[in-house]
Design a protein around this motif. Structure first.
Motif, PDB file in Angstrom:
ATOM      1  N   LEU A 130      41.121  60.577  50.729  1.00 18.15           N
ATOM      2  CA  LEU A 130      42.092  59.493  50.659  1.00 18.15           C
ATOM      3  C   LEU A 130      43.086  59.666  51.799  1.00 18.15           C
ATOM      4  O   LEU A 130      43.510  60.780  52.096  1.00 18.15           O
ATOM      5  CB  LEU A 130      42.831  59.509  49.313  1.00 18.15           C
ATOM      6  N   ARG A 131      43.447  58.562  52.405  1.00 15.39           N
ATOM      7  CA  ARG A 131      44.295  58.639  53.591  1.00 15.39           C
ATOM      8  C   ARG A 131      45.061  57.339  53.749  1.00 15.39           C
ATOM      9  O   ARG A 131      44.727  56.339  53.136  1.00 15.39           O
ATOM     10  CB  ARG A 131      43.436  58.910  54.829  1.00 15.39           C
ATOM     11  N   GLY A 132      46.063  57.390  54.645  1.00 14.39           N
ATOM     12  CA  GLY A 132      46.888  56.212  54.891  1.00 14.39           C
ATOM     13  C   GLY A 132      47.837  55.955  53.728  1.00 14.39           C
ATOM     14  O   GLY A 132      48.108  56.844  52.909  1.00 14.39           O
ATOM     15  N   HIS A 133      48.337  54.748  53.683  1.00 14.21           N
ATOM     16  CA  HIS A 133      49.290  54.315  52.652  1.00 14.21           C
ATOM     17  C   HIS A 133      48.749  54.680  51.270  1.00 14.21           C
ATOM     18  O   HIS A 133      47.654  54.279  50.889  1.00 14.21           O
ATOM     19  CB  HIS A 133      49.476  52.808  52.789  1.00 14.21           C
ATOM     20  N   ALA A 134      49.524  55.446  50.518  1.00 16.04           N
ATOM     21  CA  ALA A 134      48.969  56.080  49.317  1.00 16.04           C
ATOM     22  C   ALA A 134      48.681  55.076  48.203  1.00 16.04           C
ATOM     23  O   ALA A 134      47.739  55.273  47.431  1.00 16.04           O
ATOM     24  CB  ALA A 134      49.920  57.173  48.827  1.00 16.04           C
ATOM     25  N   VAL A 135      49.460  54.015  48.100  1.00 16.03           N
ATOM     26  CA  VAL A 135      49.174  53.001  47.080  1.00 16.03           C
ATOM     27  C   VAL A 135      47.914  52.246  47.476  1.00 16.03           C
ATOM     28  O   VAL A 135      46.984  52.088  46.666  1.00 16.03           O
ATOM     29  CB  VAL A 135      50.357  52.024  46.920  1.00 16.03           C
ATOM     30  N   ARG A 136      47.875  51.802  48.709  1.00 18.55           N
ATOM     31  CA  ARG A 136      46.688  51.095  49.189  1.00 18.55           C
ATOM     32  C   ARG A 136      45.429  51.946  48.983  1.00 18.55           C
ATOM     33  O   ARG A 136      44.393  51.465  48.543  1.00 18.55           O
ATOM     34  CB  ARG A 136      46.840  50.762  50.681  1.00 18.55           C
ATOM     35  N   ALA A 137      45.527  53.228  49.334  1.00 18.66           N
ATOM     36  CA  ALA A 137      44.359  54.113  49.255  1.00 18.66           C
ATOM     37  C   ALA A 137      43.842  54.217  47.824  1.00 18.66           C
ATOM     38  O   ALA A 137      42.633  54.132  47.570  1.00 18.66           O
ATOM     39  CB  ALA A 137      44.717  55.501  49.798  1.00 18.66           C
ATOM     40  N   ASN A 138      44.746  54.382  46.873  1.00 23.60           N
ATOM     41  CA  ASN A 138      44.325  54.523  45.477  1.00 23.60           C
ATOM     42  C   ASN A 138      43.792  53.216  44.909  1.00 23.60           C
ATOM     43  O   ASN A 138      42.794  53.207  44.183  1.00 23.60           O
ATOM     44  CB  ASN A 138      45.499  55.044  44.630  1.00 23.60           C
ATOM     45  N   TYR A 139      44.445  52.111  45.233  1.00 20.91           N
ATOM     46  CA  TYR A 139      43.975  50.820  44.721  1.00 20.91           C
ATOM     47  C   TYR A 139      42.573  50.531  45.255  1.00 20.91           C
ATOM     48  O   TYR A 139      41.702  50.052  44.526  1.00 20.91           O
ATOM     49  CB  TYR A 139      44.921  49.689  45.144  1.00 20.91           C
ATOM     50  N   LEU A 140      42.390  50.784  46.543  1.00 24.56           N
ATOM     51  CA  LEU A 140      41.077  50.508  47.124  1.00 24.56           C
ATOM     52  C   LEU A 140      40.002  51.379  46.487  1.00 24.56           C
ATOM     53  O   LEU A 140      38.922  50.902  46.121  1.00 24.56           O
ATOM     54  CB  LEU A 140      41.103  50.768  48.640  1.00 24.56           C
ATOM     55  N   ALA A 141      40.306  52.671  46.359  1.00 26.39           N
ATOM     56  CA  ALA A 141      39.309  53.586  45.797  1.00 26.39           C
ATOM     57  C   ALA A 141      38.983  53.202  44.354  1.00 26.39           C
ATOM     58  O   ALA A 141      37.815  53.264  43.926  1.00 26.39           O
ATOM     59  CB  ALA A 141      39.830  55.019  45.871  1.00 26.39           C
ATOM     60  N   ALA A 142      39.988  52.769  43.602  1.00 30.03           N
ATOM     61  CA  ALA A 142      39.751  52.337  42.221  1.00 30.03           C
ATOM     62  C   ALA A 142      38.809  51.132  42.215  1.00 30.03           C
ATOM     63  O   ALA A 142      37.866  51.061  41.406  1.00 30.03           O
ATOM     64  CB  ALA A 142      41.080  51.998  41.543  1.00 30.03           C
ATOM     65  N   GLY A 143      39.055  50.197  43.118  1.00 25.57           N
ATOM     66  CA  GLY A 143      38.181  49.027  43.196  1.00 25.57           C
ATOM     67  C   GLY A 143      36.768  49.398  43.608  1.00 25.57           C
ATOM     68  O   GLY A 143      35.783  48.814  43.119  1.00 25.57           O
ATOM     69  N   ALA A 144      36.666  50.378  44.487  1.00 32.00           N
ATOM     70  CA  ALA A 144      35.338  50.814  44.924  1.00 32.00           C
ATOM     71  C   ALA A 144      34.568  51.463  43.774  1.00 32.00           C
ATOM     72  O   ALA A 144      33.352  51.283  43.642  1.00 32.00           O
ATOM     73  CB  ALA A 144      35.460  51.774  46.110  1.00 32.00           C
ATOM     74  N   VAL A 145      35.276  52.214  42.920  1.00 36.52           N
ATOM     75  CA  VAL A 145      34.615  52.789  41.741  1.00 36.52           C
ATOM     76  C   VAL A 145      34.115  51.660  40.838  1.00 36.52           C
ATOM     77  O   VAL A 145      32.971  51.677  40.359  1.00 36.52           O
ATOM     78  CB  VAL A 145      35.571  53.715  40.954  1.00 36.52           C
TER      79      VAL A 145
END
Lengths: 643, 643
Positions: free
Chosen positions: A253-268
């Motif tokens: 995970l990298r970059g803006h921490a909120v963006r990173a987590n939201y994106l990864a959650a969507g990818a899951v």
């Protein structure tokens, strides 16, 4: 799963190792989280609506619906619509939890104002596209248009799951907004993505609610498009919005921490729905690395103020910790999805840590103030933020009533209102308890059998968790009850079943039996406070220790140490373990007064290692989530060790 | 002072403890700084003009003069005009130093293009005020209009002092621009200040050149106006541009580090001219506190990326050090003014440290690349910046040819071209040498007597500084020769005069004699490399040491340690002092491989203190200013100590 009604929960995957239980299945009846939920319901929700009105962020919808000159009068940042949607989502969960009539009417009133602003083709945003405004989709990098729709969808999903068939029109409104996104950004539309992820989880969940595959396909498309430089470059680099590397190829995970987590959650979500093992593997690896190298002891994420971003590996400065509240929420969202997919108890470990030390740190005890960032070290006394106007988001001060960028209060509200849905899951074989709070869990299986348990505990004040089998169901069929033994309980945890006690170690402990009503399982977690040492690669806390008790991180706060100017004068004596003194966690400390010099770098090491001039046998620490509630103070989580 | 021609120097106060000697008085004839100056003259100046043309920042003046559509075609940020002026200033000093004909014609060509853009009332800025542009002075916070004029004035002052009476028209152009500022922002004009200080030093120096008190009064007005919230608030707070607290009341340098230093330098200028002891005291105290608590061991200032700002006291993280090159230049400007006012050798100590470890670190050895920020720790291999386009300013990478915000290359150029003026001063009693380089210093006193010395030294490679009295002046009148013994030379410095050697300690050592030609004074500074320990309040480097030799800070760079993945694996053994091995500074190190865990915080301290698996008897260090010249590497100035 089709045999039972959909759970009232934020995330309902069609497959995965574990199935979530919702607000109808789980009740929290007391203790730490019941207190947080009731402050949220009784104070924070009204506080939030007050500020949303005061700042004009709801009125923006009225203006868009024709009540005034939108272009001239609109207030708030690009993403202010999303705060209204997150508030609606919080209301929806809270209504689902408590059936509050007043909240129901507030909910309907705000939904009606939002609905009036929707354009005929489904487009909904108060900042773009109307006369005098920038055109729709003219600023994908910073405009947050798609992001805002994502939060609208989440609100509608919450409502659909807590009040299926409600006649408020929110679900239909959301469908039309989602259709507009799909029409615009589908395979034949604009090849674009939003500068702020968030639409991905929302589209998948809407697909689950509506059983419309189109939304899922659009989410998958957004995930696949990211990482190919579709967004323009920015000074922080494209990793700021994860557009540097495709999701499948990224390793952390990298970059803006909120963006990173939201994106990864969507990818899951996408990976689970589409049985995309490669995508799931990639996100799991990113999460594993981020947890192992880029996460604060509190569970907080984001080490950089500049871009609210993850730092590199081991870059975890306590004093400049950003640890944004919303990144904590995003981290819970991601870890929960991975837990459902994999059943990995480390995910629940991180959720617990983040809930107790980030999500519960942000709100003030009265629910009317919030931390936007959650520093682990404050050197100077904070100042009381202006009660009468929004604060800058990352000011080093006490909790503020509202922010110019006020994403955190509504994120906390929706998380606390839906928290009940993060406690327990089911699978074909039984129940799993992941977080411990007094209450009940009941689950009707596909075969019609109802599994019910009551949890009695004063956790995390006390380590005993007593799970009683309830109901009048005396079927002889065995089923499995699983309990998580937290990672921090490395030694001394025990499980007692049917009068027999045994040692258990971190992970999942499962008892499979033909349970009878009245049977009890007792998990005892070791609650002695303990020192915690950092990995030697974390330069920012070399030579320091933290103190934890159970899942709760503690801190040294100056208001607890009379006669000390700043907590930075204290050195903790690690030769004596921390202990409980009159109910408080205490440590033995020495006080030092470093010498002042005109140049702070010295050739003589003795000048840099001041001898203690006082000793304190039992300095009380404060639970980190409770700090800064007693006026201005200095504080540190990582305390230098007395050599 | 009136008896002699004004010195060719950037700062010429009418009073103060010491009087500067200029480019005509001092010559550097070899060694470290001569090399830097010749690379600057031979490579950097042409490199800078190339990029100024390529980016269109000079052409903006042509557009403003009517060569095209300025509003549509103008390129560069708000402050791009200032880069052209700083380039002119650099050229002026270099021409004054070297009499280079080619540079002279380049200088005149650029001046002509700038002059063509000046408006009839003296206003000069390519970004504001013309058709299609924002109105003049419509964005004092960020527009940099007044700031740009400041750099124009500095260029004109440099020219006036190195080529008095030159017919290029620059001084007149500057006067008219300054008059426009005074007309607009005088006591009866707009009660405003510029978001970026810098005009203050410029106006004072122009007042000194022109003997027009109006400019001085305007500078004083700007200094007095700041700190009263005339600028609008920003997310970083008004301390970002020092508009939080009046200059007289502030106790420490704060906010944006370049702005802070420029403002403080201007305040010293005003205080000295107006005999304002209170103002001078305030700035002196701010400087003292900033040096004691907010300055890196390199002399670098600015600990925050977010706002390029000073952190709070003791907030000096090495890995996120901003230490902007321009802040180093600003710090030299401020310390030099305080040195002239007070004669305090600590000012010259800081100048020396900053010159050797910030100003000389930024430029690449070939003079065609620059660091914008100067980190003290790089964990990951840098990547080679794009040679073909401007880089983001604070990218963690190697030196870049140019930046989108390219303030640093021109600042380095003007500093190196005028460096000769920062070496020596005079007072009524004699000469003072502050920085050591091989060369000559000559000064004609008000009484007509000429004092001349020649300095022979290989400093800082060697600690012997040999000062020979020159000339044919065998007057019996005694005069005083003062030498600075640097603060780092706490033990072992000696002075030899007339065959007699004695110990000397940090500060100023003065020999007052009836000197004869051929007399020699030899200062021997202790050049053994040494460990340097940080104040225990600097959390970011707890448990670490730095290595210095003389004024030069050293660093551990991965290219020097084959077989080590990253310098972070090394622990320095402080039981053995650093030493010189085959001409290089070396230290004894142990290598460790910390264990990887899924969670980087452990209950067992042993898991966090890995045992060494290898020893290196003599790991060579690199002078910090020379690092990153041998390809991608990891680097650290502060090295963890082997326990």
């Amino acid at each position: 799963m089709k045999a039972t009604a959909p759970a009232a929960a934020p995330v309902l995957p069609v497959r995965g190792r574990l199935r979530p239980l919702g607000l109808g299945d789980v009740r929290i009846t007391g203790g730490f989280w019941a207190g947080r939920q009731s402050v949220n319901a009784d104070a924070s929700l009204a506080h939030i609506e007050h500020w949303l009105e005061r700042e004009g962020w709801i009125r923006n919808f009225d203006l868009a619906a024709g009540a005034g000159d939108l272009a001239a009068e609109r207030r708030g940042r690009e993403f202010s619509d999303s705060e209204v949607y997150k508030y609606l989502e919080a209301l929806a969960w809270e209504i689902g939890r408590s059936d509050d009539e007043q909240l129901e009417s507030r909910f309907r009133a705000v939904v009606a104002r939002v609905a009036a602003a929707q354009e005929v083709d489904g487009y909904l945003n108060t900042r773009f596209g109307r006369p005098g405004q920038a055109p729709r989709w003219s600023d994908l990098e910073w405009g947050h248009e798609i992001y805002c729709v994502g939060h609208l969808l989440h609100a509608a999903v919450a409502r659909a799951r807590t009040r299926p068939g409600a006649d408020d029109g929110l679900l239909e409104l959301a469908r039309r907004a989602a259709d507009n996104i799909c029409d615009t950004f589908g395979p034949d539309g604009i090849e674009g993505i939003c500068g702020h992820p968030g639409i991905e989880t929302a589209l998948v969940e809407l697909a689950r609610v509506t059983e419309n595959h189109r939304y899922l396909a659009q989410a998958a498309l957004f995930v696949d498009r990211r990482g190919h430089g579709l967004l323009s470059d920015v000074e922080y680099g494209r990793e700021y919005y994860q557009d540097d590397t495709p999701v499948r190829q990224a390793t952390v995970l990298r970059g803006h921490a909120v963006r990173a987590n939201y994106l990864a959650a969507g990818a899951v979500d996408v990976a689970v729905e589409l049985k995309d093992a490669g995508l799931l593997d990639a996100v799991r690896a990113q999460w594993t690395n981020a947890v192992a190298r880029r996460t604060y002891v509190t569970g907080g994420q984001g080490a950089r103020h500049q871009d609210e971003a993850f730092g590199g590996d081991w870059v975890l400065p306590p004093d400049r910790a950003y640890s944004e509240t919303c990144a904590g929420v995003g981290s819970v969202m991601l870890a929960w999805r991975l837990l459902l997919a994999d059943g990995d108890p480390r995910c629940a470990d991180l959720i617990e840590r983040t809930l107790f030390n980030v999500v519960s740190t942000s709100p003030a005890t009265d629910g009317r103030g919030f931390f936007y960032t959650n520093t682990l070290h404050r050197r100077e006394l904070g100042t009381q933020p202006d009660a009468d106007r929004p604060s800058p988001r990352a000011a080093a001060s006490l909790r503020a009533p509202w922010f110019e960028v006020s994403c955190c209060p509504t994120n906390i509200a929706r998380t606390l209102a839906s928290l009940t849905a993060y406690l327990a899951t089911a699978d074909d074989d039984g129940l799993q308890l992941h977080q411990y709070a007094p209450g009940t869990v009941r689950h009707r299986r596909a075969d019609g059998r109802q599994l019910c348990v009551t949890i009695a505990t004063d956790y995390p004040r006390d380590g005993e968790i007593r799970v009683r089998i309830d109901g009048d169901d005396d079927d002889d069929q065995p089923w499995a009850l699983s309990l998580r033994v937290p990672g921090w309980a490395a030694e001394g945890a025990t499980l007692t079943v049917d009068g027999e006690t045994r040692q258990v170690t971190p992970g999942v402990v499962t008892e499979r039996r033909a349970w009878r009503p009245g049977d009890e399982v007792v998990l005892c977690l070791p609650m002695a406070p303990r020192f915690t040492y950092p990995d030697p690669r974390i330069d920012g806390v070399r030579g320091c220790v933290a103190v934890e008790r159970g899942p709760v991180v503690f801190a040294l706060e100056s208001v607890d140490v009379p006669g000390v100017e700043t907590v930075d004068e204290l050195r903790v004596d690690t030769s004596e373990p921390p202990r409980l003194t009159d109910g408080r966690v205490t440590v033995r400390c020495h006080r030092v007064h470093p010498q002042d010099h005109t140049w702070p770098y010295r050739t003589d090491p003795a000048e840099c290692t001041p001898a203690p001039d006082a000793e304190f046998d039992a300095v009380p620490l404060v639970a980190y989530h409770a700090w800064a509630n007693r006026g201005p103070s200095t504080m540190r989580v990582w305390i230098p060790r007395h050599a």
